[in-house]
Scaffold this motif. Structure first.
Motif, PDB file in Angstrom:
ATOM      1  N   SER A   1      37.916  57.875  25.838  1.00 57.02           N
ATOM      2  CA  SER A   1      38.018  57.600  27.269  1.00 57.02           C
ATOM      3  C   SER A   1      39.462  57.230  27.583  1.00 57.02           C
ATOM      4  O   SER A   1      39.966  56.192  27.146  1.00 57.02           O
ATOM      5  N   GLU A   2      40.122  58.108  28.322  1.00 53.16           N
ATOM      6  CA  GLU A   2      41.553  57.966  28.580  1.00 53.16           C
ATOM      7  C   GLU A   2      41.929  56.580  29.111  1.00 53.16           C
ATOM      8  O   GLU A   2      41.440  56.145  30.164  1.00 53.16           O
ATOM      9  N   SER A   3      42.756  55.866  28.329  1.00 53.47           N
ATOM     10  CA  SER A   3      43.357  54.578  28.706  1.00 53.47           C
ATOM     11  C   SER A   3      42.337  53.465  28.949  1.00 53.47           C
ATOM     12  O   SER A   3      42.702  52.411  29.495  1.00 53.47           O
ATOM     13  N   PHE A   4      41.080  53.664  28.547  1.00 52.66           N
ATOM     14  CA  PHE A   4      40.069  52.650  28.845  1.00 52.66           C
ATOM     15  C   PHE A   4      40.376  51.362  28.084  1.00 52.66           C
ATOM     16  O   PHE A   4      40.423  51.333  26.849  1.00 52.66           O
ATOM     17  N   SER A   5      40.559  50.304  28.834  1.00 48.54           N
ATOM     18  CA  SER A   5      40.829  48.983  28.260  1.00 48.54           C
ATOM     19  C   SER A   5      40.617  47.944  29.346  1.00 48.54           C
ATOM     20  O   SER A   5      40.884  48.194  30.519  1.00 48.54           O
ATOM     21  N   ASP A   6      40.170  46.797  28.947  1.00 54.63           N
ATOM     22  CA  ASP A   6      39.837  45.733  29.894  1.00 54.63           C
ATOM     23  C   ASP A   6      41.111  45.025  30.361  1.00 54.63           C
ATOM     24  O   ASP A   6      41.773  44.355  29.564  1.00 54.63           O
ATOM     25  N   PRO A   7      41.475  45.125  31.643  1.00 49.49           N
ATOM     26  CA  PRO A   7      42.690  44.448  32.121  1.00 49.49           C
ATOM     27  C   PRO A   7      42.633  42.937  31.967  1.00 49.49           C
ATOM     28  O   PRO A   7      43.670  42.283  31.807  1.00 49.49           O
ATOM     29  N   ASN A   8      41.417  42.386  31.991  1.00 55.58           N
ATOM     30  CA  ASN A   8      41.285  40.931  31.873  1.00 55.58           C
ATOM     31  C   ASN A   8      41.703  40.417  30.501  1.00 55.58           C
ATOM     32  O   ASN A   8      41.915  39.218  30.328  1.00 55.58           O
ATOM     33  N   ARG A   9      41.825  41.330  29.516  1.00 54.67           N
ATOM     34  CA  ARG A   9      42.256  40.916  28.182  1.00 54.67           C
ATOM     35  C   ARG A   9      43.774  40.723  28.127  1.00 54.67           C
ATOM     36  O   ARG A   9      44.289  40.046  27.235  1.00 54.67           O
ATOM     37  N   VAL A  10      44.492  41.309  29.064  1.00 52.26           N
ATOM     38  CA  VAL A  10      45.956  41.241  29.069  1.00 52.26           C
ATOM     39  C   VAL A  10      46.409  39.859  29.533  1.00 52.26           C
ATOM     40  O   VAL A  10      45.985  39.393  30.593  1.00 52.26           O
ATOM     41  N   PRO A  11      47.255  39.186  28.771  1.00 50.29           N
ATOM     42  CA  PRO A  11      47.735  37.854  29.176  1.00 50.29           C
ATOM     43  C   PRO A  11      48.395  37.877  30.546  1.00 50.29           C
ATOM     44  O   PRO A  11      49.215  38.753  30.839  1.00 50.29           O
ATOM     45  N   GLY A  12      48.011  36.939  31.389  1.00 46.89           N
ATOM     46  CA  GLY A  12      48.598  36.837  32.717  1.00 46.89           C
ATOM     47  C   GLY A  12      47.920  37.682  33.771  1.00 46.89           C
ATOM     48  O   GLY A  12      48.299  37.651  34.935  1.00 46.89           O
ATOM     49  N   ILE A  13      46.904  38.472  33.372  1.00 50.58           N
ATOM     50  CA  ILE A  13      46.174  39.318  34.321  1.00 50.58           C
ATOM     51  C   ILE A  13      44.735  38.825  34.445  1.00 50.58           C
ATOM     52  O   ILE A  13      44.034  38.673  33.454  1.00 50.58           O
ATOM     53  N   GLN A  14      44.326  38.563  35.660  1.00 52.27           N
ATOM     54  CA  GLN A  14      42.940  38.193  35.933  1.00 52.27           C
ATOM     55  C   GLN A  14      42.511  38.895  37.214  1.00 52.27           C
ATOM     56  O   GLN A  14      43.123  38.714  38.265  1.00 52.27           O
ATOM     57  N   LEU A  15      41.453  39.710  37.119  1.00 52.66           N
ATOM     58  CA  LEU A  15      41.018  40.480  38.283  1.00 52.66           C
ATOM     59  C   LEU A  15      40.068  39.674  39.154  1.00 52.66           C
ATOM     60  O   LEU A  15      39.286  38.846  38.668  1.00 52.66           O
ATOM     61  N   SER A  16      40.129  39.964  40.445  1.00 54.41           N
ATOM     62  CA  SER A  16      39.257  39.266  41.395  1.00 54.41           C
ATOM     63  C   SER A  16      37.797  39.684  41.232  1.00 54.41           C
ATOM     64  O   SER A  16      36.881  38.941  41.582  1.00 54.41           O
ATOM     65  N   ASN A  17      37.554  40.891  40.706  1.00 51.37           N
ATOM     66  CA  ASN A  17      36.189  41.368  40.423  1.00 51.37           C
ATOM     67  C   ASN A  17      36.190  42.128  39.100  1.00 51.37           C
ATOM     68  O   ASN A  17      37.231  42.631  38.658  1.00 51.37           O
ATOM     69  N   ASP A  18      35.039  42.217  38.472  1.00 48.33           N
ATOM     70  CA  ASP A  18      34.923  42.887  37.184  1.00 48.33           C
ATOM     71  C   ASP A  18      34.685  44.383  37.397  1.00 48.33           C
ATOM     72  O   ASP A  18      33.664  44.776  37.969  1.00 48.33           O
ATOM     73  N   PRO A  19      35.580  45.249  36.931  1.00 49.17           N
ATOM     74  CA  PRO A  19      35.390  46.689  37.138  1.00 49.17           C
ATOM     75  C   PRO A  19      34.419  47.329  36.144  1.00 49.17           C
ATOM     76  O   PRO A  19      33.982  48.454  36.356  1.00 49.17           O
ATOM     77  N   ILE A  20      34.068  46.625  35.055  1.00 52.24           N
ATOM     78  CA  ILE A  20      33.226  47.248  34.011  1.00 52.24           C
ATOM     79  C   ILE A  20      32.018  46.358  33.659  1.00 52.24           C
ATOM     80  O   ILE A  20      31.780  46.069  32.485  1.00 52.24           O
ATOM     81  N   PRO A  21      31.216  45.963  34.636  1.00 51.46           N
ATOM     82  CA  PRO A  21      30.086  45.064  34.329  1.00 51.46           C
ATOM     83  C   PRO A  21      29.049  45.700  33.409  1.00 51.46           C
ATOM     84  O   PRO A  21      28.494  45.015  32.533  1.00 51.46           O
ATOM     85  N   TYR A  22      28.764  47.004  33.581  1.00 51.11           N
ATOM     86  CA  TYR A  22      27.738  47.640  32.761  1.00 51.11           C
ATOM     87  C   TYR A  22      28.181  47.738  31.305  1.00 51.11           C
ATOM     88  O   TYR A  22      27.428  47.389  30.387  1.00 51.11           O
ATOM     89  N   ILE A  23      29.398  48.223  31.084  1.00 52.49           N
ATOM     90  CA  ILE A  23      29.889  48.367  29.709  1.00 52.49           C
ATOM     91  C   ILE A  23      30.024  46.998  29.050  1.00 52.49           C
ATOM     92  O   ILE A  23      29.702  46.842  27.858  1.00 52.49           O
ATOM     93  N   ARG A  24      30.434  46.004  29.795  1.00 53.87           N
ATOM     94  CA  ARG A  24      30.541  44.656  29.226  1.00 53.87           C
ATOM     95  C   ARG A  24      29.166  44.162  28.773  1.00 53.87           C
ATOM     96  O   ARG A  24      29.022  43.557  27.701  1.00 53.87           O
ATOM     97  N   GLN A  25      28.157  44.444  29.578  1.00 51.47           N
ATOM     98  CA  GLN A  25      26.790  44.043  29.217  1.00 51.47           C
ATOM     99  C   GLN A  25      26.277  44.859  28.040  1.00 51.47           C
ATOM    100  O   GLN A  25      25.652  44.326  27.117  1.00 51.47           O
TER     101      GLN A  25
END
Length: 708
Positions: free
Chosen positions: A342-366
């Motif tokens: 999956s091209e470039s698929f990675s959780d932005p919330n894992r990057v230091p200093g980045i926190q998203l206002s909403n979760d873009p990958i709730p299904y995959i996380r579950q």
């Protein structure tokens, strides 16, 4: 003539004194060069009469006063400079273009060639790297001379050479902005996809190029008419057309340690820095760094490599395979397996200093909480897709290769007849990539790998479903999964599918998606570019999340065993504000999971619970075989041992390079911590050596494993 001989003698003496402290090999080679150069100078002098002119020029006449001598010398120099002013200006222009090429390789005003030293880029280029600037000047002038010898038109040759040089430098700068590395020889195969490449370049740049070309044509015509310079003699042209290609052909020996060109270039200061191609371009200029990558060594020969050793190795892992297979009930020939890059698929919330206002990958996380999953350590940042794909399909590790082999697909696979990979274990193999098929020579690579069909845009095997999202130029992941589902449904027996998506490919600053502000990143030091890029990228991830959910729902309905190995290949190169030397692991961490559908679980497939937190792309063959409860051969048994008993092997995570020196291989344990090779146990070190022997035999050796 005697004065010329005396001058050369003194020059040779001074050069000899200068190199007294050098290594004996350097002394011998430099002495040889001095001797040969003197012979060449004397020979040319005799043939052309130049030596007589120089001798007469410097001789003091019997009735001439010293002041008259200096006056004559001064006037002679002025006359010579005036007569050759155009050519001297060309040399100065070439020097300027060389400096320009060096400066354009930098993204900041300072450069740090070593961890404890920083330079201003002007000081570093013009001062520290002056010798390499001169080398690049010579390269440009030789290129110009070659075109001049072809056309015999000076102004045309000078302007066209300059334009091509500038375009080349700018193209390198664009790639550095995207992937933090210059253009490499292995990427020339992408010229076939020039239309899509141009689509990734900003429109204003293309417009500027067209305008410059249009303006240049009348300028060339005017100069050739108004200021026509003497043409070359035919024999001179022929000589240069032979000499210049011979000079450039020497780069095919540039990385041979004992070759003359290697010794000379090293003495001048050429430092390829293969472990960091960007640093290499900053040190040597993009042109010399490109030439540095032409002479490729696949892999250093491990000690003890022989036909007998490989036979012992194969016998050893045949026994391991027998032991593994005692507890396994399935075979690959009865499974449908999908490797989904999956091209470039990675959780932005894992990057230091980045926190998203909403979760873009709730299904995959579950989903990751319910099935085999974890973090994949990528060997690239912002790029390297084909390398992750190569490792996942072959089980071989990129860090074992020579640093001069940054792209195995284009540099290795297309030239080897023996390319063992997981697709060969299935009755049928299909590749799907909803984009151009020529990138990284995939059309040829998949043939070499034994795939039966390759579905891509423009192939005879058509991409049936085509859907784009909002303003994105790429086909969606929904499209990719629908095409893959068709293949799954058509499979009568076992089938392997390699699915490479395209939806989340760069660029990320084009506002492709609507409502992207839903995923606004918060944190300190986030600039406008990063904010906009993360928003657009995260919106794309949300569409991937939905597409994966729908796809898994569909395969769960099938009465056949289907297993999906899903992984992101690398992070997007949009986190420039994050210190890679401090957060290297996080910037090389992507998400993966392995899901087996209901039918597969009812027929022996099982979730894995041990040593799955951190894996490499080369671990997926072993993990998939284990999850599907499938039997393995000796090759796959060795891969299983590597996955179970060794930490993840990868390239230097503090660099954004695509390849690195073997000495920079890093090991990452199951806690995400870097461990050193010397901390491995004796058995682990032996296993690592076995793995390297297998990889060398397959990719650079005699293929004893196959023949045995």
């Amino acid at each position: 003539m005697n004065k010329l001989i005396e001058y050369n003698r003194k020059t040779a003496q001074s050069v000899t004194r200068w190199i007294l402290a050098k290594d004996i090999k350097e002394i011998l080679w430099l002495m040889l060069i001095v001797i040969l150069s003197n012979f060449v100078v004397l020979g040319i002098g005799k043939l052309t009469g130049i030596s007589q002119k120089i001798s007469g020029f410097y001789d003091i006449k019997a009735d001439e006063e010293l002041s008259q001598f200096f006056y004559r010398i001064t006037n002679g120099i002025k006359s010579w400079l005036k007569a050759h002013q155009v050519y001297l200006a060309t040399i100065a222009w070439g020097y300027f273009l060389a400096i320009f090429s060096f400066l354009m390789m930098n993204t900041k005003w300072t450069v740090a060639p070593n961890v404890d030293v920083k330079y201003n880029i002007l000081t570093y280029t013009i001062g520290v790297r002056q010798a390499m600037v001169l080398v690049n000047t010579i390269i440009f002038l030789l290129f110009l001379k070659f075109i001049f010898s072809l056309t015999n038109r000076y102004w045309f040759s000078t302007i066209v050479s300059s334009l091509l040089w500038i375009i080349w430098v700018v193209a390198n700068r664009i790639k550095i902005g995207i992937r933090n590395e210059p253009i490499l020889p292995s990427e020339l195969s992408m010229i076939k996809a020039w239309r899509s490449l141009l689509g990734m370049v900003d429109g204003w740049i293309l417009l500027l190029v067209v305008v410059v070309i249009v303006i240049t044509i009348p300028i060339i015509y005017f100069l050739e008419k108004k200021y026509r310079l003497p043409k070359q003699k035919w024999y001179s042209r022929v000589a240069w057309l032979i000499i210049i290609p011979v000079i450039f052909s020497s780069v095919t020996f540039l990385n041979h340690e004992k070759s003359v060109i290697h010794i000379i270039s090293g003495g001048i200061g050429n430092d390829p820095t293969f472990y960091n191609q960007l640093a290499g371009a900053q040190k040597n200029g993009p042109t010399q760094q490109f030439l540095n990558n032409i002479d490729v060594e696949v892999m250093k020969k491990p000690s003890g490599y022989s036909k007998e050793r490989m036979q012992q190795l194969k016998d050893k892992y045949k026994k391991v395979a027998v032991s593994i297979n005692k507890d396994r009930v399935n075979n690959f020939k009865d499974q449908v397996v999908i490797f989904n890059l999956s091209e470039s698929f990675s959780d932005p919330n894992r990057v230091p200093g980045i926190q998203l206002s909403n979760d873009p990958i709730p299904y995959i996380r579950q989903l990751k909480q319910k099935t085999t999953s974890g973090t994949m350590i990528s060997a690239g940042y912002g790029g390297g897709t084909a390398n992750m794909e190569y490792m996942s399909l072959t089980g071989l590790d990129l860090s074992n290769f020579s640093p001069t082999l940054p792209t195995p697909y284009t540099q290795l696979v297309t030239h080897r007849k023996y390319n063992p990979n997981i697709a060969q274990s299935f009755p049928e193999a299909v590749a799907i990539h909803p984009y151009q098929g020529v990138y990284y020579s995939r059309t040829e690579v998949y043939k070499r790998f034994g795939f039966d069909r390759f579905y891509y845009l423009g192939s005879k095997y058509k991409i049936k479903y085509k859907k784009k999202i909002d303003r994105s130029p790429y086909l969606s992941d929904e499209t990719a999964y629908k095409n893959a589902l068709d293949q799954v449904k058509q499979a009568n027996n076992g089938e392997f599918i390699n699915l490479v998506t395209m939806q989340n490919h760069f660029p990320y600053d084009r506002n492709y998606y609507n409502n992207s502000d839903k995923y606004t990143p918060v944190g300190e030091g986030i600039d406008d570019y990063t904010r906009n890029a993360v928003q657009d990228f995260s919106t794309g991830l949300s569409y991937t999340d939905t597409a994966v959910k729908d796809f898994i729902s569909e395969i769960d309905k099938l009465d056949k065993p289907v297993t999906l190995v899903f992984y992101g290949d690398h992070l997007p190169g949009i986190y420039g504000g994050v210190d890679m030397t401090k957060y290297g692991i996080q910037l090389h961490s992507t998400d993966y999971f392995i899901y087996s559908n209901k039918y597969a679980r009812e027929h022996g497939a099982r979730n894995l619970v041990s040593k799955t937190e951190y894996v490499g792309p080369n671990d997926f063959i072993a993990l998939m075989a284990k999850q599907t409860n499938s039997k393995v051969n000796a090759y796959q048994a060795l891969l299983t041992e590597v996955q179970e008993k060794l930490p993840v092997a990868t390239l230097n995570t503090q660099k954004s390079t695509v390849n690195s020196y073997n000495t920079h291989t890093e090991f990452v344990d199951n806690n995400g911590k870097i461990v050193k090779y010397k901390s491995l146990s004796k058995k682990q070190k032996q296993l690592w050596e076995d793995y390297k022997l297998l990889q060398y035999d397959i990719t650079a050796g005699k293929n004893y494993w196959k023949n045995n």
